[in-house]
Design an enzyme around this catalytic site. Structure first.
Site, PDB file in Angstrom:
ATOM      1  N   SER A 134       0.857  -1.182   0.000  1.00 53.26           N
ATOM      2  CA  SER A 134       0.000   0.000   0.000  1.00 53.26           C
ATOM      3  C   SER A 134       0.896   1.235   0.000  1.00 53.26           C
ATOM      4  O   SER A 134       1.765   1.377   0.870  1.00 53.26           O
ATOM      5  CB  SER A 134      -0.875  -0.029   1.258  1.00 53.26           C
ATOM      6  OG  SER A 134      -1.599   1.168   1.384  1.00 53.26           O
ATOM      7  N   LYS A 162      -1.008  -0.913  -4.433  1.00 51.98           N
ATOM      8  CA  LYS A 162      -2.232  -0.155  -4.129  1.00 51.98           C
ATOM      9  C   LYS A 162      -1.835   1.293  -3.889  1.00 51.98           C
ATOM     10  O   LYS A 162      -0.950   1.573  -3.079  1.00 51.98           O
ATOM     11  CB  LYS A 162      -2.889  -0.770  -2.886  1.00 51.98           C
ATOM     12  CG  LYS A 162      -3.792   0.141  -2.086  1.00 51.98           C
ATOM     13  CD  LYS A 162      -4.612  -0.660  -1.079  1.00 51.98           C
ATOM     14  CE  LYS A 162      -4.786   0.059   0.242  1.00 51.98           C
ATOM     15  NZ  LYS A 162      -5.562  -0.727   1.212  1.00 51.98           N
ATOM     16  N   LYS A 164      -2.940   5.060  -2.620  1.00 48.18           N
ATOM     17  CA  LYS A 164      -3.911   5.848  -1.875  1.00 48.18           C
ATOM     18  C   LYS A 164      -4.303   7.039  -2.737  1.00 48.18           C
ATOM     19  O   LYS A 164      -3.408   7.696  -3.318  1.00 48.18           O
ATOM     20  CB  LYS A 164      -3.287   6.332  -0.562  1.00 48.18           C
ATOM     21  CG  LYS A 164      -3.026   5.211   0.437  1.00 48.18           C
ATOM     22  CD  LYS A 164      -4.335   4.690   0.986  1.00 48.18           C
ATOM     23  CE  LYS A 164      -4.112   3.743   2.149  1.00 48.18           C
ATOM     24  NZ  LYS A 164      -5.381   3.240   2.696  1.00 48.18           N
ATOM     25  N   ASP A 189      -7.227   3.133  -3.351  1.00 48.47           N
ATOM     26  CA  ASP A 189      -7.979   3.163  -2.088  1.00 48.47           C
ATOM     27  C   ASP A 189      -8.207   4.611  -1.681  1.00 48.47           C
ATOM     28  O   ASP A 189      -7.258   5.372  -1.502  1.00 48.47           O
ATOM     29  CB  ASP A 189      -7.156   2.442  -1.008  1.00 48.47           C
ATOM     30  CG  ASP A 189      -7.856   2.419   0.344  1.00 48.47           C
ATOM     31  OD1 ASP A 189      -9.045   2.794   0.423  1.00 48.47           O
ATOM     32  OD2 ASP A 189      -7.208   2.005   1.337  1.00 48.47           O
ATOM     33  N   GLU A 214     -11.194   0.822  -3.866  1.00 49.69           N
ATOM     34  CA  GLU A 214     -11.556   0.462  -2.493  1.00 49.69           C
ATOM     35  C   GLU A 214     -12.183   1.654  -1.768  1.00 49.69           C
ATOM     36  O   GLU A 214     -11.629   2.754  -1.760  1.00 49.69           O
ATOM     37  CB  GLU A 214     -10.278   0.011  -1.770  1.00 49.69           C
ATOM     38  CG  GLU A 214     -10.504  -0.467  -0.358  1.00 49.69           C
ATOM     39  CD  GLU A 214      -9.188  -0.866   0.321  1.00 49.69           C
ATOM     40  OE1 GLU A 214      -8.132  -0.866  -0.350  1.00 49.69           O
ATOM     41  OE2 GLU A 214      -9.231  -1.176   1.518  1.00 49.69           O
ATOM     42  N   ASP A 239     -14.226  -1.687   2.347  1.00 52.60           N
ATOM     43  CA  ASP A 239     -13.366  -1.915   3.515  1.00 52.60           C
ATOM     44  C   ASP A 239     -14.136  -1.429   4.744  1.00 52.60           C
ATOM     45  O   ASP A 239     -14.828  -2.208   5.411  1.00 52.60           O
ATOM     46  CB  ASP A 239     -12.044  -1.157   3.316  1.00 52.60           C
ATOM     47  CG  ASP A 239     -11.133  -1.162   4.546  1.00 52.60           C
ATOM     48  OD1 ASP A 239     -11.392  -1.937   5.475  1.00 52.60           O
ATOM     49  OD2 ASP A 239     -10.146  -0.378   4.593  1.00 52.60           O
ATOM     50  N   LYS A 263     -10.465  -7.251   6.973  1.00 53.63           N
ATOM     51  CA  LYS A 263      -9.509  -6.880   8.030  1.00 53.63           C
ATOM     52  C   LYS A 263     -10.099  -7.440   9.312  1.00 53.63           C
ATOM     53  O   LYS A 263     -11.173  -6.995   9.741  1.00 53.63           O
ATOM     54  CB  LYS A 263      -9.419  -5.371   8.171  1.00 53.63           C
ATOM     55  CG  LYS A 263      -8.536  -4.686   7.160  1.00 53.63           C
ATOM     56  CD  LYS A 263      -8.499  -3.201   7.445  1.00 53.63           C
ATOM     57  CE  LYS A 263      -7.722  -2.471   6.358  1.00 53.63           C
ATOM     58  NZ  LYS A 263      -8.027  -1.037   6.349  1.00 53.63           N
ATOM     59  N   GLY A 291      -4.510  -4.507   5.503  1.00 56.79           N
ATOM     60  CA  GLY A 291      -3.472  -4.351   6.525  1.00 56.79           C
ATOM     61  C   GLY A 291      -3.717  -3.110   7.353  1.00 56.79           C
ATOM     62  O   GLY A 291      -4.356  -2.162   6.902  1.00 56.79           O
TER      63      GLY A 291
HETATM   64  O1  NPG Z   1      -0.092  -2.589   4.514  1.00 55.98           O
HETATM   65  O2  NPG Z   1      -0.555  -2.654   6.619  1.00 55.98           O
HETATM   66  C1  NPG Z   1      -0.612  -2.124   5.523  1.00 55.98           C
HETATM   67  C2  NPG Z   1      -1.362  -0.827   5.405  1.00 55.98           C
HETATM   68  C3  NPG Z   1      -2.441  -0.894   4.401  1.00 55.98           C
HETATM   69  O3  NPG Z   1      -3.279   1.117   3.524  1.00 55.98           O
HETATM   70  C4  NPG Z   1      -3.293   0.327   4.435  1.00 55.98           C
HETATM   71  N1  NPG Z   1      -4.015   0.478   5.531  1.00 55.98           N
HETATM   72  O4  NPG Z   1      -6.839   2.470   5.024  1.00 55.98           O
HETATM   73  O5  NPG Z   1      -6.509   0.407   4.736  1.00 55.98           O
HETATM   74  C5  NPG Z   1      -6.145   1.487   5.167  1.00 55.98           C
HETATM   75  C6  NPG Z   1      -4.788   1.650   5.807  1.00 55.98           C
HETATM   76  C7  NPG Z   1      -4.787   1.912   7.290  1.00 55.98           C
HETATM   77  C8  NPG Z   1      -3.655   1.690   8.018  1.00 55.98           C
HETATM   78  C9  NPG Z   1      -5.877   2.378   7.955  1.00 55.98           C
HETATM   79  C10 NPG Z   1      -3.605   1.922   9.397  1.00 55.98           C
HETATM   80  C11 NPG Z   1      -5.836   2.621   9.322  1.00 55.98           C
HETATM   81  C12 NPG Z   1      -4.695   2.404  10.037  1.00 55.98           C
END
Ligand code: NPG
Length: 367
Positions: A134, A162, A164, A189, A214, A239, A263, A291
């Site tokens: 990500s 991915k 953002k 995302d 997403e 999500d 998740k 994640g």
């Molecule tokens: O690879 O662990 C990872 C992070 C993936 O983008 C990611 N997580 O919005 O999904 C999300 C975001 C996130 C991370 C959201 C931490 C909240 C806390």
């Protein structure tokens, strides 16, 4: 088994680079690790809430409070099996990340005791999984920064990227990365940053042959996602909107999504995650493992669940080094864009005592 005590270790994990999403910038991740002592031994759980309620309503201080005053008292000192835990703590409304962390710790203790791995307990059919990464929005808003960061992940071997996105950072960055990586599985995302008014705008992403988009719209706007899914060729994945197997099935039936990000923390734990997986597999809906910048504790559980048969898309199951130069457990190291699924009893990862001490900012007995 009997739960004897629970201690929260709050660790401060400096990120290797700031992680910017549509809801904020993070430079150090504060994580609550639960040490659950039982008559069968110790287990570890990770609470994936953040310091601030920006991704969801949950945040660390609230998680500690609800665990101490409402969740843990429902299991403490009782004779139970891990499968009883969701039912025992289920009457506490909301706070899925806090509930999920306790369930993980109890299950880890039990599985260590009986010598079974998380992956085998949940019905894994793989010993290795593909890794996705990500990529945040550059803090300097510079496209070259994004290109360099993505290139470093490609060089490291990641098999899916991915990006953002948010209003003002969407079509052009996606175009640049798609042109740079014509064959790479790519997805975006938005973390709820758009509204129903943006449907035509988002359809401009269709030309980039994305795996999915997403959570583009607010988590409660099911109609908005349905309208988008009807118009957009790119599959819509949810999500934040997905909270349980029943609600995921409703969203699918209604037409609000075509793919589900699972998740475990967001849905109250790995048992609930497994139910969503089973429902989706039965209905032919692809799922993937999201994640939350987990330490090795939560990452171990994610890698295990991501090895179930319905997880047909690569997850945000990156190597520890994607976020941390020092992980609290033995790090997850990628080999050829893949991670090995732990087959040791329980999670197969446990905090290294010296490292835990070094990273801990607060230790709070919760029972
Ligand atoms: O690879 O662990 C990872 C992070 C993936 O983008 C990611 N997580 O919005 O999904 C999300 C975001 C996130 C991370 C959201 C931490 C909240 C806390």
């Amino acid at each position: 088994m009997r739960i004897e005590s629970v201690v929260a270790h709050e660790v401060a994990m400096p990120l290797v680079r700031p992680f910017r999403t549509s809801f904020g910038v993070e430079t150090t991740r504060h994580v609550i690790l639960l040490e659950v002592t039982t008559d069968e031994g110790v287990g570890w759980g990770e609470c994936v809430s953040s310091e601030n309620p920006l991704y969801s309503h949950e945040f660390n201080a609230a998680a500690l409070l609800v665990l101490r005053d409402h969740i843990i008292p429902r299991v403490l000192g009782r004779e139970l099996s891990p499968e009883d835990v969701p039912g025992l703590i289920g009457p506490v409304r909301g706070h899925p990340m806090a509930r999920g962390a306790l369930e993980m710790g109890i299950l880890d203790a039990h599985l260590r005791h009986v010598g079974q791995s998380f992956a085998s307990y949940f019905g894994s059919n793989k010993d290795i999984i593909d890794c996705g990464v990500s990529v945040g929005i550059p803090v300097d808003d510079d496209i070259d920064t994004l290109v360099n960061e993505v290139q470093s992940y490609v060089d490291a071997g990641y098999r899916r990227v991915k990006l953002k996105i948010q209003p003002g950072w969407d079509i052009e960055p996606t175009r640049v990365i798609r042109e740079m990586l014509p064959g790479m599985p790519l997805q975006v995302d938005a973390n709820q940053a758009y509204s129903r008014d943006s449907i035509d705008h988002l359809c401009a992403l269709d030309e980039f042959d994305l795996l999915l988009i997403e959570q583009p719209i607010h988590e409660e706007d099911y109609l908005g996602h349905k309208l988008l899914a009807e118009k957009m060729r790119t599959p819509v994945c949810l999500d934040e909107s997905v909270l349980s197997a029943d609600n995921a099935e409703s969203l699918i039936d209604y037409g609000a999504c075509e793919i589900v990000n699972i998740k475990a923390g967001r849905v109250g734990g790995y048992m609930s995650a497994k139910k969503i997986h089973d429902m989706a597999l039965g209905r032919g809906i692809p799922v993937w493992c999201g994640g939350m910048e987990e330490t090795g504790v939560g990452r171990a559980a994610n890698v295990a669940i991501a090895s179930l048969p319905g997880f047909t898309l690569p997850g945000d199951t990156s190597a520890s080094a994607r976020f941390y130069s020092l992980d609290v457990t033995e790090p997850f190291v990628m080999e050829d864009g893949r991670l090995r699924v732990p087959d040791e009893p329980g999670l197969g990862r446990t905090p290294i005592p010296d490292v835990l001490t070094q990273l801990t900012v607060e230790r709070t007995p919760l029972s």
